[in-house]
Each structure stands twice: as C-alpha cells, then as structure tokens.
Design an enzyme around this catalytic site. Structure first.
Site, PDB file in Angstrom:
ATOM      1  CG  ASP A 281      -3.310  -5.223   1.113  1.00 56.32           C
ATOM      2  OD1 ASP A 281      -2.366  -4.757   1.958  1.00 56.32           O
ATOM      3  OD2 ASP A 281      -3.369  -5.547  -0.102  1.00 56.32           O
TER       4      ASP A 281
ATOM      5  CG  ASP B 161       2.254  -9.315   1.299  1.00 61.07           C
ATOM      6  OD1 ASP B 161       1.264  -9.565   1.918  1.00 61.07           O
ATOM      7  OD2 ASP B 161       2.281  -8.661   0.409  1.00 61.07           O
TER       8      ASP B 161
ATOM      9  CD  GLU C  46       1.367  -0.774   4.039  1.00 65.69           C
ATOM     10  OE1 GLU C  46       0.779  -0.538   2.753  1.00 65.69           O
ATOM     11  OE2 GLU C  46       0.619  -1.446   4.561  1.00 65.69           O
TER      12      GLU C  46
HETATM   13  O1  MIG Z   1       0.540  -5.884  -3.748  1.00 65.43           O
HETATM   14  O2  MIG Z   1      -4.376  -7.809  -2.457  1.00 65.43           O
HETATM   15  O3  MIG Z   1      -0.746  -7.950   1.931  1.00 65.43           O
HETATM   16  O4  MIG Z   1      -2.592 -10.060   1.651  1.00 65.43           O
HETATM   17  O5  MIG Z   1      -3.407 -10.630  -1.072  1.00 65.43           O
HETATM   18  C1  MIG Z   1      -0.177  -7.025  -3.059  1.00 65.43           C
HETATM   19  C2  MIG Z   1      -3.505  -8.781  -2.702  1.00 65.43           C
HETATM   20  C3  MIG Z   1      -1.605  -6.558  -2.457  1.00 65.43           C
HETATM   21  C4  MIG Z   1      -0.950  -7.315  -0.162  1.00 65.43           C
HETATM   22  C5  MIG Z   1      -1.417  -7.995   0.979  1.00 65.43           C
HETATM   23  C6  MIG Z   1      -2.065  -9.381   0.611  1.00 65.43           C
HETATM   24  C7  MIG Z   1      -3.185  -9.134  -0.356  1.00 65.43           C
HETATM   25  C8  MIG Z   1      -2.389  -8.642  -2.052  1.00 65.43           C
HETATM   26  N1  MIG Z   1      -1.833  -7.310  -1.520  1.00 65.43           N
END
Ligand code: MIG
Length: 748
Positions: A405, A479, A408
């Site tokens: 995650d 999200d 980016e």
């Molecule tokens: O700033 O890890 O898209 O699936 O549950 C949020 C917490 C960070 C974004 C991800 C989401 C995940 C969440 N993350």
C-alpha cells in the site's frame, strides 16, 4: 519538441533512423504489428520499466520514399514518415489506423463562443496553448472509442475525457472528474469502424491523455519530460491488440489457487482475539473464505517487518491455527521505513545507503503512518534484493501473501518534491522520473524476494503500479466509498484494467470509505464474485461489513454468491491459464468479445467472464428488474435454464437474490463442489456442466501452488461435444495426478 524538415534517413537493422533539421528520430519495427516511434531526450536508448528483454523478432519490411514521405511496410502495417516527424499508420490494405494531426492545438477549440468569452473574462488567454515537453497529437477520424488507461474513473469508453498519469492517493470520493488515481498505465486501445489498434506511451514522467476533450478534431498525449517513446500496436481485433501489448509488457503468472477464493479484510482486525473470532464466524455462518488480512495495526508502531506483541502475543501460533482452519494470512507492507535509530530496518537502510536522498545528500524524510520515515530507493537492484530478503520475517510466520500500500508513494507532509534523488538502476535521477514506477519497483522487489525465499507462487497485491507490473502483482482499485456510483464504476474500472494488461484485480467489496447498507453490500457481492480479486474491505471508523451483519436474508444471499464463486474456481483458474498465452483478461467488457456490435461499445453494467458467461448485475438502488443486452447467439439463463435468442434486449426479474447470469449455448463449464476453503489441498473431483449445443473446452489442472508446472507437472484436457450430451475427452498433456472423478451434468 521540434524536428523540422526531414534531411536524410537510413535503415539500421530493424530501425529506420531519420535526420531532421533539428533532431533525430527513429522508427523501430519489433514485429510485423508493433512499431516504435522514438526520439531521445534523457537517453538515446529506451529506459523501459514495462518491457523487459528484447521483444523484437526478425521482420521483413521495406523502407522507401513515396509521395514526399518515407514509407515503411510490413505485411500488416504501413507507416509514413513526414517532415516534423509526423507519422501516419495504415493497415496493409490501406485502411487508416491513425494519423498525426497537422494543425496546432487550441486549448479552447472545444468551447462555445459563450464559454470562450467567460474564460476571457476570467483572465484566460483563450488562444494560449498548454503544451508539454513531449507531445503527440493524433487526428480524430470521427468514430473512435477509447479503452484501457488502467484504473481511471468513469466509464468504459474514455472518449471526451482527459486523464493524468501521476500515481495519486486522494481520499476524496473518486468521481468521474478525477484525472488521476493510484496507477499509471499509459496504454489504450482505439476502436473505429474499420480498424483497431493500441498506443503505448512508454514514458514514466507525469503525462496527460486528452481523449478528444479539448477538440473534436484531435486527441493528444503530452509528457512533462523524458523521451518521445511510443508503440503503435496493431492487430486484426481487440483481443489481438491486447495480445500484442501483453507480449510487450508481460502477462500475469498463474496464481496460487486459493487466491481465487474469498478474502476478508478490514482496517484493521487489531487483536488476536478479534482475528480468531472472525475465523470462527466464517465457519459458523458457513461462508467460504480463504484469506484473512492484517492491515497496518498488526505492526509495532507501523514499523514494517515487525509484529505488535501487545495485541498479538503469539502471532506464529495464530497463523498456524488459521492455516489449520483453511485461512491464509496476508499482511500489509508499506514502503515508508520509520526513522528510528533503534529499529533494525531503518538502521540497515542507513548503513547501506538504501534510502532516497534530498538534493543536499541527506536521507529524505516525509511522514507516513509510522511518523517521520525514509523511502527505500527501489530503482536499484541491491535495494530490491535487500527489501526482498526482509520478507523472510513474514514467511517464517507462515504469511502467504503481501499487500503493498502507499506506494505511489503517498506522503502526509505534502508531496515529495520533484528533485528528491532516486536511482534508475545505474543512473542517478529524481522523483519526477521515478514517481510513477515507485510501486512497480516495490512490487518487483517483493515478488522477486518471495520467489527466491519460497517455492510458492508469490502473491503480491499493489495499489500503485505502471505498465508491466502485472508480471509481479495483483491490484485493487484503492479507496472507493460505499456509494452506488462506486459499485457502478467498479465494472468499467475492472474491465478497463483488464484491457490494460491487468486481469487480476478487484475493488473493495461493500466500499472502503463511509457506511455501507445491506442492499449495497449484497449487490456488491454479486459483482465482486466475478472479479478476480474477491475481497471485502472497509476503513477504520466505518460501519463493519462482514457478511453476517445485515440479517439472515442478506447473509443467505451473500453465501449463495460466494458459493457460486467457489463452484466456478476451476473456470477462473482456466482463464488465468488462457491469459498466459493470449493476454486476455478474465472479466471482459462485452466490446472485447463483440467489437463489431455497436451496442457493446460503451456498455458499463454488463460484462463477460471469459467468453462463455455473461453477468448483468443490478447496480441501482431499489431496482428489482433490469434490462439485459444479449449479443448475437443463443444463450441460456443460468438460473432458469431457459434458452434465449441473442441480438436483443430483454427485461429480467432481478430481486435482491438475483444477479442475472447467462451461459452461451454449448458451453462446457467446469466446477468444483463447494467447500469451506480451497486452501492448498488437492481437488479430486471435477464437475462439468454441459449446456445443449456444441462446444469445446480446454481445462488446466496442476497443484495450484508452486512452479512444478514449469517442469510439466500439469494436465491439460480437451473436452468437446456435439449436442447430444456425449462428451469426448482428450488428454493433451499428462503430468499430474488426474481427478478421481469427473461428474458430467447435461443441461438440455
Ligand atoms: O492512509 O492501511 O488503500 O486499503 O486499509 C490509509 C490502511 C492507508 C490505504 C489503503 C487501505 C488501507 C489503509 N491505507
């Protein structure tokens, strides 16, 4: 980029090199159907992250001067190159594929006089052009529809919209006006009346794709920096173009079979007790499930490759117990490494100089979940190797999948400045160049690490990626929200990901942000059970959305669709096997199968699974009937077994427990008996539903786990029938224990 008049040209191997007054350019012929157009700015050779290895084959082509142009022809494509490096492409029979636009762009070309006046009043120079360092403007021939471009919001056909390739984590509800999301896949397929082709702009800098929004006369592409480096990808049909694109950038390796089961996620299941309860509930409510996720709270202060021992006293035992009940554990791993001298990952990174730096040579720090953090410089092999090795910590605990995650990369204290120093293999470069491939390089590091450390097929899920990342990771769309518009968007979003080389993808079922409702959740399962990554996920602070929280009626419906998915696992698995050689996705927009049928060109609420099943889910609140378009041919209603002629719209009852599904007459549909989980066990029984008509089907079988199939440890069956229910079986390859039982169900 100005080229000027063409002065001279020459053939050099599979390239034709052009000397213009101001710059050089070249056209490279990779295959009869794939041409590359290139002019070097930051390098004289390609610096592709998407394409690995040399994809060119020996091609017969001619290059000669004709009518003021240089004409290059293979048996499939002709390119004509003119002054200013204008390039026009034609099919061998002379049909236009695409031509460079000869006029100059006007930012307000598409605006009415009234709007122009308004803009002028606002202080805009309406004649001003917004230009990019690298720019390609193509003429609109008239009826183009555009597909692909990855995970972008909106609808199937991208005509009339503008997008930006810059991997972006924006928590606002993602609506049709969003220009960028988490992924940058600078590839699209153009369909017009007489032809189809793809364009792949292989440049990782921020880029813009205007698909005929600015003007009715042209569509344009522009990148902030980097090389002019794009591929014209031809083919006789959309599937052929997609096959050629995945030939260039790669296909998804066949996944572990359990990854095609149902996955349950939440931000976060925070304690051992909570996870154990969740697992017990799945078995108690008899909802098949194969995977449980550990979101960021399993870690010690969000430090990657650590475990929070307060909430999980014995994670090893927990994971062992879960496995015994048939659940595989997947953990999240973010790229940010907490700045903490007492933390081993940070110390190792500092010691070996593995982090990105600012222009003064200090380690670049920005805040993410752990607070101040450093960012691994994944562009270097040694950093990727180090990161890969770190996964031993997770493998030792029995973790079966890694969820990447925030890559980016996302950051809380403003975006990373353009000049943060990153490396592109052996070259020192910057964030501007490497941003869009940060997630790609992280996924590659993770995949390669898992591949080295374990004999299983790596299961990596990533949020950010570039073209080609499909070789290393599965994706989810990030999200979304619990909104009906987002359920509706899931279909074009997943179908366009499939048209961009990403067949393994899913959306957060039920919606991630905001509160879901029982009805929305049920309808989302009816779409999600056909998406390859089948995962329910939701955010902290939102209403919980496990299947049993909305009453018995809804629970029973959800179970029906999860069970349907489990029955269809061999079909999904076969489609992944087919993808390897064709590049075709599993979930397909109708246009991919029926491109000559104009009704399919912008169909956003129906899709195919492979070429045999059609799903027409309800994506409107309150709807209990829906209009279904059936393309030409004969179809069988999956629920009633009624035969229906295609080439028409029908109205189908669709109360909450019904997702209309249609099977092509003659289909041989492979199924497994429903079980609580797929896990890592062997499947001993295959069911074949044989639908009246005639048909043929290839079925692939292996251990669903490791790479033994590369040494021939698999079976490939061909089944066929001619309508009387008698099935013929041929074993095309034998290398794995055969099913103990094949149960044939004839459906008249
Ligand atoms: O700033 O890890 O898209 O699936 O549950 C949020 C917490 C960070 C974004 C991800 C989401 C995940 C969440 N993350």
């Amino acid at each position: 980029m100005e080229f000027g008049k063409l002065c001279s040209w020459e053939k050099q191997g599979n390239r034709v090199v052009f000397q213009f007054e101001k710059r050089t350019g070249r056209v490279e012929i990779l295959t009869p159907e794939i041409f590359n157009v290139f002019s070097g700015v930051v390098s004289e050779e390609h610096r592709s992250k998407a394409i690995e290895g040399d994809k060119s084959v020996a091609v017969d082509f001619t290059a000669a001067e004709a009518d003021g142009a240089v004409e290059i022809s293979t048996n499939a494509v002709t390119a004509r190159i003119y002054d200013d490096f204008k390039v026009d492409f034609y099919k061998a029979d002379g049909t236009v594929l695409c031509r460079d636009y000869r006029g100059s762009r006007k930012i307000c070309a598409g605006l009415s006089d009234e709007l122009k006046a308004l803009k002028e009043a606002e202080g805009h120079n309406v004649e001003e052009q917004r230009t990019e360092a690298v720019e390609v403007v193509k003429q609109l021939e008239g009826d183009e529809a555009f597909y692909g471009l990855g995970d972008k919001t909106g609808f199937m056909d991208k005509r009339g919209y503008e997008y930006v390739m810059w991997n972006t984590d924006d928590p606002a509800p993602q609506m049709d006006n969003f220009k960028s999301l988490y992924k940058s896949i600078p590839f699209f397929i153009t369909l017009h009346k007489n032809a189809v082709f793809g364009l792949f702009y292989d440049n990782t800098y921020r880029s813009c794709f205007d698909m005929g929004k600015e003007s009715e006369e042209y569509y344009w592409y522009g990148a902030a920096d980097g090389n002019l480096d794009y591929y014209l990808i031809a083919g006789e049909s959309m599937p052929e173009v997609l096959g050629n694109y995945t030939y260039l950038t790669g296909t998804v390796p066949v996944p572990q079979k359990w990854t095609l089961g149902y996955h349950q996620c939440r931000w976060s299941y925070k304690t051992e007790a909570e996870v154990r309860q969740l697992a017990a509930d799945f078995r108690r409510y008899e909802i098949p499930c194969d995977a449980i996720y550990f979101d960021i709270d399993y870690m010690d202060g969000y430090r990657v490759f650590t475990w929070n021992k307060d909430n999980f006293t014995d994670p090893d035992q927990l994971i062992t117990d879960l496995k015994e009940q048939g659940f595989q554990a997947v953990t999240i791993i973010d790229p940010g490494v907490k700045k903490d001298e007492d933390y081993y990952v940070y110390r190792e990174g500092i010691e070996h100089d593995y982090f990105a730096k600012d222009v003064n040579g200090d380690v670049y720090i920005n805040a993410v979940w752990p607070g101040d953090s450093a960012f691994p410089d994944f562009g270097r092999q040694e950093v990727r190797d180090w990161w890969g090795e770190k996964h031993q910590f997770l493998l030792d605990k029995g973790i079966m999948g890694v969820w990447n995650d925030m890559n980016e990369p996302a950051s809380f204290n403003g975006p990373l400045p353009d000049d943060v120093v990153f490396t592109e293999e052996d070259e020192i470069t910057n964030h501007k160049w490497m941003h869009n491939v940060y997630g790609h390089n992280m996924s590659k590091a993770t995949y390669q690490g898992l591949r080295r450390l374990s004999d299983k097929r790596p299961f990596v899920i990533t949020r950010a990626c570039y073209s080609g990342t499909q070789k290393y990771a599965t994706v989810w769309t990030g999200d979304n929200n619990s909104l009906w518009t987002h359920l509706r968007m899931a279909i074009p979003q997943l179908c366009n990901l499939g048209m961009s080389g990403y067949p393994f993808a899913g959306t957060d079922i039920g919606g991630f942000g905001s509160d879901t409702t029982g009805e929305l959740l049920v309808r989302w399962y009816q779409v999600g059970c056909f998406s390859t990554l089948f995962r329910n996920h939701s955010a902290m602070g939102t209403r919980r959305q496990e299947p049993w929280l909305f009453g018995k009626e809804k629970l029973d419906i959800i179970r029906k669709y999860v069970e349907l998915r489990y029955e269809l696992i061999p079909y999904f698995y076969d489609l992944f096997h087919e993808h390897l050689s064709t590049g075709l996705p599993v979930m397909r927009p109708l246009v991919l199968e029926y491109e000559k049928d104009i009704n399919t060109h912008n169909m956003n609420d129906e899709f195919m699974i492979g070429s045999q099943l059609l799903a027409a889910p309800v994506v409107e609140q309150g709807a209990t009937k829906r209009m279904v378009y059936l393309p030409a041919g004969e179809w069988v209603d999956y629920w009633t077994k009624e035969h229906i002629a295609g080439g028409q719209y029908i109205i189908r009852d669709a109360p909450l427990d019904t997702c209309p599904i249609y099977v092509k007459a003659g289909t041989i549909l492979p199924k497994y008996p429903v079980e609580a989980y797929i896990g890592t066990k062997e499947q001993k029984k295959l069911i074949l539903e044989v639908y009246a008509g005639d048909g043929e089907y290839e079925h692939y079988q292996d251990d669903g786990l490791d790479f033994a199939y590369e040494q021939g440890a698999y079976n490939l069956y061909r089944f066929s029938h001619t309508g009387n229910g008698e099935l013929e079986e041929k074993l095309l390859h034998e290398g794995y224990p055969k099913y103990e039982e094949i149960d044939i169900k004839y459906i008249p």
